[in-house]
Design an enzyme around this catalytic site. Structure first.
Site, PDB file in Angstrom:
ATOM      1  N   VAL A  60       0.857  -1.189   0.000  1.00  0.00           N
ATOM      2  CA  VAL A  60       0.000   0.000   0.000  1.00  0.00           C
ATOM      3  C   VAL A  60       0.887   1.231   0.000  1.00  0.00           C
ATOM      4  O   VAL A  60       1.809   1.354   0.823  1.00  0.00           O
ATOM      5  CB  VAL A  60      -0.944   0.014   1.220  1.00  0.00           C
ATOM      6  CG1 VAL A  60      -1.804   1.272   1.200  1.00  0.00           C
ATOM      7  CG2 VAL A  60      -1.819  -1.224   1.239  1.00  0.00           C
ATOM      8  N   ASP A  75     -12.480 -11.614   7.098  1.00  0.00           N
ATOM      9  CA  ASP A  75     -11.148 -11.317   7.637  1.00  0.00           C
ATOM     10  C   ASP A  75     -11.182 -10.061   8.519  1.00  0.00           C
ATOM     11  O   ASP A  75     -10.384  -9.138   8.330  1.00  0.00           O
ATOM     12  CB  ASP A  75     -10.145 -11.135   6.498  1.00  0.00           C
ATOM     13  CG  ASP A  75      -8.703 -11.347   6.973  1.00  0.00           C
ATOM     14  OD1 ASP A  75      -8.516 -11.901   8.072  1.00  0.00           O
ATOM     15  OD2 ASP A  75      -7.774 -10.961   6.247  1.00  0.00           O
TER      16      ASP A  75
END
Length: 1012
Positions: free
Chosen positions: A723, A843
């Site tokens: 990221v 998740d």
């Protein structure tokens, strides 16, 4: 003689020797009786549930079982004390075998059935507490056998019948509480013979008749609570002989009479005096109350009191609750509110009610000197004039401020923005002018805002979007103008009531109204709004009332009003410019009982089913071209010829439209073919942005935005990719770019799943996806990335476990953690219940919870999310086997490991572990958890007693050792509640886990307690 003595000694010695084992045998038998009685009780109490009362087993002596206390001498059960559990069973007759029982306390354990008559066998019983259950039937007469009884608490059940007359046989009875049941009849005068009584509560029943004069004989009485019944007649003067009274509650009845002028002499120890809601108690304000220095609660509301309030109330320095609403106080003079100055000395005041009186005068500036403990100030329905003092902003503890229906004027002061704890703000029906202050956006706890029926002007401030807890917003009947602001109401996804009618608002209905999933009533009538009804409103499936009349809307009446908004009860589309037929789908609205389509340009046949079958329920006036319908409408019969012509005309129009569109499409496809043939194969355009977006980016755009994906722009890495932080040209916000690692197995599938999952979802607590990019890099290699809004405070994982970047190493306090927990819960509620297809995240963990600059939490990373309904409709493998789910160790629910089906229950488990991690700052994979111990069991073992030992130490940092009692007394309860939610969510079996809507309610309850 000597031989006689010898024999006697010999006999006694042998008796002593042989009596010892006999006594032991007898004691053993008695203990066994108690044990068997407890086991029989367990079966009945718990309905045989195996997990209830787990300590009640053979591995422990029954005297060590939960809630059981035994006497030291006989080892017999003397106390059975269980409370705040959900057994859901009955109280079995075996309780009568616990003959040494002195205290039986089964409070709030969800028991039902009758109180067994065998309870009368407990001759030693002193305390019986069965409060807060669901017992029904009459109070058993066998209780009269319990001659040693001192305390009987049977409140908050469903007991019926009359109050027994035989309580006077219990000469040691000191406390009798039968409140909140279904008892009927009168109060028996025989209660006046129970001379030992100190506390008597019969409130919240269906008792009628007068209060017995004999109750005045209970000279030791301290608490007399008879409120919320149907008692009538005059208050007996004998009650004023009860000089030990501390709590005197006769409220919510039909009593009349006047109060003694010397109340301070009659009740010198008075703490609470509650005679409100009787309608007929009259006289002037009892000024002698000012001398009751221990008084904490005063309620004389909804009676017939009149006159001025004395200026001596400042002597009541322990007063917390002051309610004089619903009387005739005030004389309409300028000095009616002078008593406010004395109330500023009452430093413990938390509630002031003066509503529904005749008070006049201006609000004094000294209102800002009221107690900082003040939480509620209700002055509505009086004759107060002038302006709101600027110093009102000093009342920082206020949660409710109600000044509706007065003569107040001027602007709403900016100091109102300092009331950060305010939940309800009611300024309706005054003469306020000027703009709605922008500082309204500071009131982030606001649940209800009512500014209707004033003279406010200007536009609706965008800052109102910060009030994300709003459930009711009314700005109706003002002079507001301009567009309904975009990117405002989409943040208020908890709104239930929205009233903007009777203003001068212009422009279209914002499409973001479709985010208001809980909206029940929407009124935009009598404005200057235009355009068509947006299809986004089809998402507001909770709508029961929709008012759009008196605007300039045009186009067709959309069919989704009947097909999607199935709960509609009232629909007003009158006085607009709609030009279409009436959609037959409106016939399907079962609950619709008022439909107004008048003053439009509607044509064609009127339906006859549903609401259209009731002429009094519909209004179709001034629509010249309507026909058919039920005979009572007296409309012309529909012509078959005109119908055929209309159909033929429509058919021709459709052919023309289809031809034009077809030609355009062919030209466009030809253009694309030529365009892509002429391009270099390695320089592919990125995929378009999401359907609801307009931003398109290429690999080159993202390359430039991140300075060539520089390590200085790297925010974090994981197994699925990296990221980066970046800045796009011509885009004013900072972005986060998730570049997928395509070498990872399933990365492409993960990319598609995340784009698909987030593409159609909008929620303030989900990470907002800006666009997706599927392209090729400068080397010709495949490139896939997802562009999000950048979250300046990183992940919850970093904040809980010490980020390497110390500049962002924030320490979250408990209130902030509760807010974050609420944000994530709201996100899950949206995913599981408020989208077309149920989305299971799969998740949920701290690293996937991202925090913006105001610490609002956003759930992200939908790479392995599952769209359950889609799978069920499109595949024979509809069970969505969880063996394909990777998740994260420690957060994956046990059933997934066993090949169980993916479901929202799995997200709830992960969420529960996340809560416990937020509480303890311990990861579920911490090295301390081994063998059979895990984070769930660890927390379950330690609450409630050891809660302060397991919580994250930073939660207790503001408190010194000398101040630990503050923690224990003020937030320990909230910490335990928070832990219990985490434990309930992370139970092993899916069906035992807490549902997300209950989680939200419990967290809101914690938040309320923390702000009090």
């Amino acid at each position: 003689m000597r031989s006689f003595m010898t024999f006697h000694l010999y006999f006694n010695f042998h008796m002593l020797v042989y009596c010892i084992p006999l006594a032991t045998v007898a004691l053993s038998l008695s203990s066994k009786t108690d044990k068997l009685a407890l086991l029989a009780l367990q079966e009945k109490l718990t309905n045989g549930a195996p997990d209830s009362l787990p300590s009640w087993n053979e591995s422990l002596h029954f005297c060590e079982w939960e809630g059981v206390t035994c006497g030291r001498r006989h080892m017999r059960v003397s106390v059975l004390h269980l409370e705040n559990q959900t057994f859901g069973g009955t109280l079995g007759p075996s309780v009568g075998n616990l003959t040494f029982l002195r205290i039986l306390q089964l409070k709030n354990v969800n028991l039902y059935g009758k109180i067994p008559s065998q309870i009368g066998r407990l001759k030693r019983l002193q305390v019986l507490n069965l409060n807060d259950n669901n017992f029904h039937g009459e109070i058993p007469m066998e209780l009269t056998n319990c001659t040693a009884i001192k305390v009987i608490f049977l409140s908050s059940n469903q007991l019926s019948g009359r109050i027994p007359t035989w309580f006077d046989s219990m000469m040691q009875l000191t406390q009798l509480n039968l409140g909140a049941n279904n008892l009927v009849g009168t109060i028996p005068s025989s209660l006046g013979n129970v001379s030992s009584l100190q506390n008597l509560s019969l409130a919240q029943n269906h008792l009628k008749g007068s209060i017995p004069y004999s109750l005045g004989m209970l000279s030791g009485l301290k608490l007399l609570i008879l409120g919320s019944n149907n008692l009538s007649g005059e208050i007996p003067h004998s009650l004023y002989n009860l000089s030990n009274i501390q709590v005197f509650d006769l409220g919510s009845n039909k009593l009349f009479g006047s109060l003694p002028k010397n109340l301070n002499v009659v009740f010198p120890n008075l703490i609470a005096f509650l005679v409100g809601y009787n309608q007929k108690i009259s006289g002037t304000f009892p000024s002698s109350l000012s001398n009751l220095t221990e008084l904490q609660m005063l309620d004389i509301s909804y009676n017939a009191f009149f006159g001025l309030i004395p200026l001596t109330l400042g002597q009541l320095n322990k007063l917390e609750w002051f309610n004089i609403g619903g009387n005739n106080f005030g004389i309409g003079g300028a000095h009616d509110l002078d008593f406010f100055s004395s109330l500023t000395n009452c430093t413990q005041l938390s509630m002031i009610y003066i509503f529904n009186n005749s008070f006049s005068g201006v609000l004094p500036n000294l209102i800002g000197n009221f107690s900082t403990h003040l939480r509620l100030l209700n002055m509505e329905n009086n004759k107060i004039y002038g302006v709101i003092p600027e110093r009102i902003g000093q009342l920082i503890g206020l949660t409710d401020l109600e000044i509706r229906n007065n003569f107040l004027e001027g602007i709403i002061p900016d100091s109102i923005g300092k009331l950060k704890n305010i939940v309800s703000l009611g300024f309706a029906d005054n003469k306020f002018s000027g703009n709605i202050p922008i500082v309204i956006g500071n009131l982030t706890m606001l649940s209800e805002l009512d500014l209707s029926r004033n003279k406010l002007e200007g536009s609706i401030p965008i800052s109102i979007r910060n009030c994300t807890q709003l459930q009711k917003l009314s700005l109706s009947s003002n002079k507001l103008s301009g567009y309904i602001p975009n990117q405002t109401f989409g943040y208020l996804d908890g709104l239930i009531y929205l009233y903007l009618y009777n203003n001068s608002l212009t422009g279209p209905i914002p499409s973001e109204f479709g985010n208001l999933k809980h909206l029940s009533q929407l009124y935009l009538s009598l404005n200057k709004l235009s355009g068509e009804i947006p299809n986004d409103l089809a998402s507001c499936i909770a709508l029961t009332q929709l008012g759009l009349g008196g605007n300039f809307f045009h186009g067709t009446i959309p069919s989704f009003l009947g097909s999607s908004l199935r709960s509609l009860e009232i629909l007003d589309l009158s006085r607009n410019n709609f030009s279409s037929t009436i959609p037959y789908e409106l016939e399907n609205l079962t609950y619709l009982h008022k439909l107004d389509l008048s003053f439009n340009n509607l044509y064609g046949e009127v339906p006859i089913e549903g609401v259209f079958s009731n002429v009094s329920a519909i209004s179709l006036a001034r629509n010249k071209n309507l026909c058919g319908g039920i005979p009572q409408l007296k409309l012309p019969t529909c012509s078959k010829v005109s119908t055929k012509k209309h159909k033929r005309s429509l058919k021709k129009k459709l052919i023309i439209i289809i031809s034009v569109i077809g030609g355009v499409l062919i030209s466009f496809i030809a253009f694309l073919i030529v365009y892509f043939l002429m391009r270099k194969p390695k320089m592919l355009l990125s995929s378009p942005s999401l359907q609801n977006g307009s931003l398109r980016v290429t690999y080159g755009d993202l390359h430039d935005a991140t300075n060539g994906f520089s390590s200085s722009n790297l925010v974090g890495t994981g197994s699925s990719g990296s990221v980066y932080k970046g800045h796009l040209l011509h885009f004013d916000r900072v972005i986060a770019i998730k570049v997928l690692n395509l070498e990872t197995h399933g990365a492409a599938k993960s990319f598609m799943a995340e784009c698909k999952a987030l593409g159609k979802m909008k929620h303030r607590n989900l990470v907002k996806i800006i666009t997706c990019c599927s392209s090729a890099d400068y080397k010709g290699e495949d490139f896939k990335a997802i562009v999000f809004e950048f979250m300046s405070n990183g992940s919850l994982e970093n904040l809980l476990h010490n980020s390497e970047d110390e500049s962002k190493n924030l320490s979250l306090n408990f209130t902030q953690r509760v807010d974050i927990a609420l944000d994530v819960a709201n996100a899950l509620d949206y995913l599981h219940h408020n989208v077309e297809q149920v989305v299971v995240h799969c998740d949920v963990k701290p690293s996937n919870v991202l925090l913006d600059d105001t610490l609002v939490a956003h759930l992200g990373d939908f790479g392995i999310a599952k769209l359950i309904h889609g799978a069920m409709e499109n595949s024979s493998k509809a069970q969505v086997n969880s063996s394909a789910i990777k998740g994260t160790i420690g957060y994956v629910p046990p059933e997934y490991g066993a090949g169980g089906q993916v479901s929202p229950h799995g997200d709830i488990y992960s969420y529960g572990i996340l809560l416990l991690e937020m509480l303890t700052a311990k990861r579920p994979t911490d090295s301390m958890f081994y063998d059979n111990l895990n984070l769930h069991k660890f927390c379950k073992m330690k609450i409630p007693e050891e809660i302060l030992k397991i919580v994250d130490s930073s939660l207790l940092m503001p408190f010194s050792e000398d101040q630990k009692f503050v923690v224990k007394n003020n937030i320990k309860e909230c910490l335990v509640m928070f832990a219990k939610i985490g434990i309930a969510c992370s139970e092993e079996f899916p069906t035992q886990r807490m549902i997300i809507k209950d989680v939200i309610m419990k967290l809101l309850e914690i938040k309320q307690k923390l702000t009090c």
